[in-house]
Design a protein around this motif. Structure first.
Motif, PDB file in Angstrom:
ATOM      1  N   LEU A 295      43.410  71.300   4.535  1.00 35.35           N
ATOM      2  CA  LEU A 295      43.513  71.563   3.103  1.00 35.35           C
ATOM      3  C   LEU A 295      44.651  72.543   2.843  1.00 35.35           C
ATOM      4  CD1 LEU A 295      39.738  72.109   2.251  1.00 35.35           C
ATOM      5  CD2 LEU A 295      41.064  69.993   2.041  1.00 35.35           C
ATOM      6  N   LYS A 296      45.466  72.230   1.857  1.00 39.08           N
ATOM      7  CA  LYS A 296      46.605  73.083   1.500  1.00 39.08           C
ATOM      8  C   LYS A 296      46.452  73.590   0.069  1.00 39.08           C
ATOM      9  CE  LYS A 296      48.501  72.003   5.387  1.00 39.08           C
ATOM     10  NZ  LYS A 296      48.389  72.871   6.500  1.00 39.08           N
ATOM     11  N   ASP A 297      46.999  74.770  -0.186  1.00 34.33           N
ATOM     12  CA  ASP A 297      46.960  75.376  -1.517  1.00 34.33           C
ATOM     13  C   ASP A 297      45.535  75.481  -2.049  1.00 34.33           C
ATOM     14  OD1 ASP A 297      49.761  75.756  -1.738  1.00 34.33           O
ATOM     15  OD2 ASP A 297      49.982  73.618  -2.209  1.00 34.33           O
ATOM     16  N   CYS A 298      44.665  76.069  -1.243  1.00 33.93           N
ATOM     17  CA  CYS A 298      43.270  76.290  -1.644  1.00 33.93           C
ATOM     18  C   CYS A 298      43.179  77.466  -2.618  1.00 33.93           C
ATOM     19  CB  CYS A 298      42.409  76.612  -0.419  1.00 33.93           C
ATOM     20  SG  CYS A 298      42.285  75.269   0.767  1.00 33.93           S
ATOM     21  N   ASP A 299      42.059  77.565  -3.294  1.00 39.65           N
ATOM     22  CA  ASP A 299      41.755  78.719  -4.143  1.00 39.65           C
ATOM     23  C   ASP A 299      41.665  79.943  -3.221  1.00 39.65           C
ATOM     24  OD1 ASP A 299      40.653  80.702  -5.729  1.00 39.65           O
ATOM     25  OD2 ASP A 299      38.816  79.593  -6.171  1.00 39.65           O
ATOM     26  N   PRO A 300      42.566  80.901  -3.362  1.00 38.34           N
ATOM     27  CA  PRO A 300      42.579  82.064  -2.464  1.00 38.34           C
ATOM     28  C   PRO A 300      41.246  82.814  -2.421  1.00 38.34           C
ATOM     29  CG  PRO A 300      44.546  82.047  -3.823  1.00 38.34           C
ATOM     30  CD  PRO A 300      43.638  80.973  -4.360  1.00 38.34           C
ATOM     31  N   ALA A 301      40.594  82.948  -3.566  1.00 36.14           N
ATOM     32  CA  ALA A 301      39.321  83.679  -3.597  1.00 36.14           C
ATOM     33  C   ALA A 301      38.253  82.952  -2.792  1.00 36.14           C
ATOM     34  CB  ALA A 301      38.866  83.877  -5.041  1.00 36.14           C
ATOM     35  N   ALA A 302      38.243  81.632  -2.842  1.00 33.49           N
ATOM     36  CA  ALA A 302      37.206  80.856  -2.150  1.00 33.49           C
ATOM     37  C   ALA A 302      37.319  80.971  -0.637  1.00 33.49           C
ATOM     38  CB  ALA A 302      37.271  79.392  -2.581  1.00 33.49           C
ATOM     39  N   ILE A 303      38.542  80.909  -0.105  1.00 34.24           N
ATOM     40  CA  ILE A 303      38.692  80.943   1.356  1.00 34.24           C
ATOM     41  C   ILE A 303      38.599  82.356   1.921  1.00 34.24           C
ATOM     42  CG2 ILE A 303      40.031  78.807   1.377  1.00 34.24           C
ATOM     43  CD1 ILE A 303      42.485  80.654   2.130  1.00 34.24           C
ATOM     44  N   ARG A 304      38.546  83.358   1.061  1.00 26.30           N
ATOM     45  CA  ARG A 304      38.442  84.751   1.502  1.00 26.30           C
ATOM     46  C   ARG A 304      37.048  85.329   1.262  1.00 26.30           C
ATOM     47  NH1 ARG A 304      43.511  83.759  -0.058  1.00 26.30           N
ATOM     48  NH2 ARG A 304      45.261  84.763   1.023  1.00 26.30           N
ATOM     49  N   ASP A 305      36.103  84.480   0.952  1.00 26.88           N
ATOM     50  CA  ASP A 305      34.752  84.915   0.586  1.00 26.88           C
ATOM     51  C   ASP A 305      33.743  84.333   1.576  1.00 26.88           C
ATOM     52  OD1 ASP A 305      32.195  85.174  -0.576  1.00 26.88           O
ATOM     53  OD2 ASP A 305      32.960  84.890  -2.604  1.00 26.88           O
ATOM     54  N   ALA A 306      33.185  85.189   2.426  1.00 27.05           N
ATOM     55  CA  ALA A 306      32.242  84.736   3.454  1.00 27.05           C
ATOM     56  C   ALA A 306      31.014  84.064   2.837  1.00 27.05           C
ATOM     57  CB  ALA A 306      31.825  85.908   4.342  1.00 27.05           C
ATOM     58  N   ASP A 307      30.538  84.572   1.708  1.00 28.83           N
ATOM     59  CA  ASP A 307      29.370  83.961   1.055  1.00 28.83           C
ATOM     60  C   ASP A 307      29.698  82.561   0.549  1.00 28.83           C
ATOM     61  OD1 ASP A 307      27.745  86.175   1.531  1.00 28.83           O
ATOM     62  OD2 ASP A 307      28.287  87.124  -0.369  1.00 28.83           O
ATOM     63  N   LYS A 308      30.900  82.384   0.031  1.00 30.28           N
ATOM     64  CA  LYS A 308      31.330  81.068  -0.453  1.00 30.28           C
ATOM     65  C   LYS A 308      31.457  80.094   0.722  1.00 30.28           C
ATOM     66  CE  LYS A 308      33.235  78.598  -3.908  1.00 30.28           C
ATOM     67  NZ  LYS A 308      32.507  78.182  -5.090  1.00 30.28           N
ATOM     68  N   ILE A 309      31.996  80.552   1.831  1.00 24.71           N
ATOM     69  CA  ILE A 309      32.111  79.714   3.028  1.00 24.71           C
ATOM     70  C   ILE A 309      30.720  79.340   3.537  1.00 24.71           C
ATOM     71  CG2 ILE A 309      32.892  79.671   5.431  1.00 24.71           C
ATOM     72  CD1 ILE A 309      35.285  81.469   4.449  1.00 24.71           C
TER      73      ILE A 309
ATOM     74  N   PHE B  78      21.515  73.580  12.939  1.00 27.00           N
ATOM     75  CA  PHE B  78      20.774  74.240  13.997  1.00 27.00           C
ATOM     76  C   PHE B  78      21.144  75.710  13.936  1.00 27.00           C
ATOM     77  CE2 PHE B  78      20.092  75.669  18.348  1.00 27.00           C
ATOM     78  CZ  PHE B  78      18.824  75.167  18.594  1.00 27.00           C
ATOM     79  N   GLY B  79      20.249  76.521  13.363  1.00 21.53           N
ATOM     80  CA  GLY B  79      20.537  77.938  13.200  1.00 21.53           C
ATOM     81  C   GLY B  79      21.451  78.186  12.012  1.00 21.53           C
ATOM     82  N   GLU B  80      21.936  79.401  11.931  1.00 24.09           N
ATOM     83  CA  GLU B  80      22.803  79.817  10.842  1.00 24.09           C
ATOM     84  C   GLU B  80      24.271  79.712  11.259  1.00 24.09           C
ATOM     85  OE1 GLU B  80      22.197  80.788   7.576  1.00 24.09           O
ATOM     86  OE2 GLU B  80      20.270  79.900   8.073  1.00 24.09           O
ATOM     87  N   PRO B  81      25.157  79.534  10.288  1.00 22.56           N
ATOM     88  CA  PRO B  81      26.582  79.501  10.632  1.00 22.56           C
ATOM     89  C   PRO B  81      27.075  80.892  11.036  1.00 22.56           C
ATOM     90  CG  PRO B  81      26.313  79.411   8.250  1.00 22.56           C
ATOM     91  CD  PRO B  81      24.938  79.338   8.850  1.00 22.56           C
ATOM     92  N   GLN B  82      28.072  80.899  11.897  1.00 23.37           N
ATOM     93  CA  GLN B  82      28.764  82.139  12.215  1.00 23.37           C
ATOM     94  C   GLN B  82      30.053  82.141  11.416  1.00 23.37           C
ATOM     95  OE1 GLN B  82      29.248  83.468  16.137  1.00 23.37           O
ATOM     96  NE2 GLN B  82      27.108  83.188  16.672  1.00 23.37           N
ATOM     97  N   ILE B  83      30.284  83.210  10.679  1.00 25.51           N
ATOM     98  CA  ILE B  83      31.473  83.331   9.843  1.00 25.51           C
ATOM     99  C   ILE B  83      32.069  84.704  10.122  1.00 25.51           C
ATOM    100  CG2 ILE B  83      32.353  83.336   7.478  1.00 25.51           C
ATOM    101  CD1 ILE B  83      29.754  81.678   6.781  1.00 25.51           C
ATOM    102  N   ILE B  84      33.256  84.701  10.725  1.00 29.67           N
ATOM    103  CA  ILE B  84      33.866  85.947  11.182  1.00 29.67           C
ATOM    104  C   ILE B  84      35.314  86.000  10.717  1.00 29.67           C
ATOM    105  CG2 ILE B  84      34.507  87.313  13.218  1.00 29.67           C
ATOM    106  CD1 ILE B  84      32.186  85.811  14.679  1.00 29.67           C
ATOM    107  N   HIS B  85      35.709  87.155  10.181  1.00 31.03           N
ATOM    108  CA  HIS B  85      37.102  87.354   9.775  1.00 31.03           C
ATOM    109  C   HIS B  85      37.847  88.038  10.913  1.00 31.03           C
ATOM    110  CE1 HIS B  85      40.636  88.877   7.693  1.00 31.03           C
ATOM    111  NE2 HIS B  85      40.390  87.971   6.768  1.00 31.03           N
TER     112      HIS B  85
END
Length: 138
Positions: free
Chosen positions: A32-46, A62-69
């Motif tokens: 994906l190109k030119d995404c909404d900057p706020a969306a890709i920088r928000d762990a809750d949104k991801i 299976f379990g919860e996602p891992q989301i790490i910056h």
């Protein structure tokens, strides 16, 4: 070595070929190109994206996602995500510098690749998308 790429096929054709060829897995790479900057920088949104994507393609998480910056340089800095599913894995990396997202869906259960790709594009407000679909064979 036999390479099976599904680009240009409809979801119905992809799923039929997956079954006919007795493939071991289906992999979709979504850039994906030119995404909404706020969306890709928000762990809750991801996190919300992962939950909804799994529902859209009818995969059991299976379990919860891992989301790490992380990222050692601005070129690669951003969130990365992994989510185990009963039939394999969802993963993604979101690049702050370019407002891009790189999403991979791998499953040994069939799913509609274009539905997953269009959902992802809309969710992150991307202006452009490139998708590659291929089959994993035994």
């Amino acid at each position: 070595m036999k390479q099976m790429i599904a680009n240009g096929m409809t979801d119905t054709e992809v799923i039929a070929k997956f079954k006919e060829e007795n493939c071991w897995g289906l992999c979709t790479s979504i850039d994906l190109k030119d995404c909404d900057p706020a969306a890709i920088r928000d762990a809750d949104k991801i996190h919300q994206f992962v939950l909804e994507l799994a529902d859209v393609i009818e995969m059991h998480r299976f379990g919860e996602p891992q989301i790490i910056h992380f990222g050692a340089s601005d070129r690669v800095a951003g969130y990365s995500m992994t989510q185990l599913i009963e039939t394999s894995l969802l993963s993604a990396h979101f690049v702050n510098e370019t407002n891009s997202a790189y999403i991979d869906i791998f499953s040994c259960k069939e799913y509609p690749p274009s539905v997953a790709a269009e959902f992802s594009k809309k969710f992150f407000g991307a202006k452009d998308m490139n998708t590659t679909v291929f089959f994993r064979t035994i």
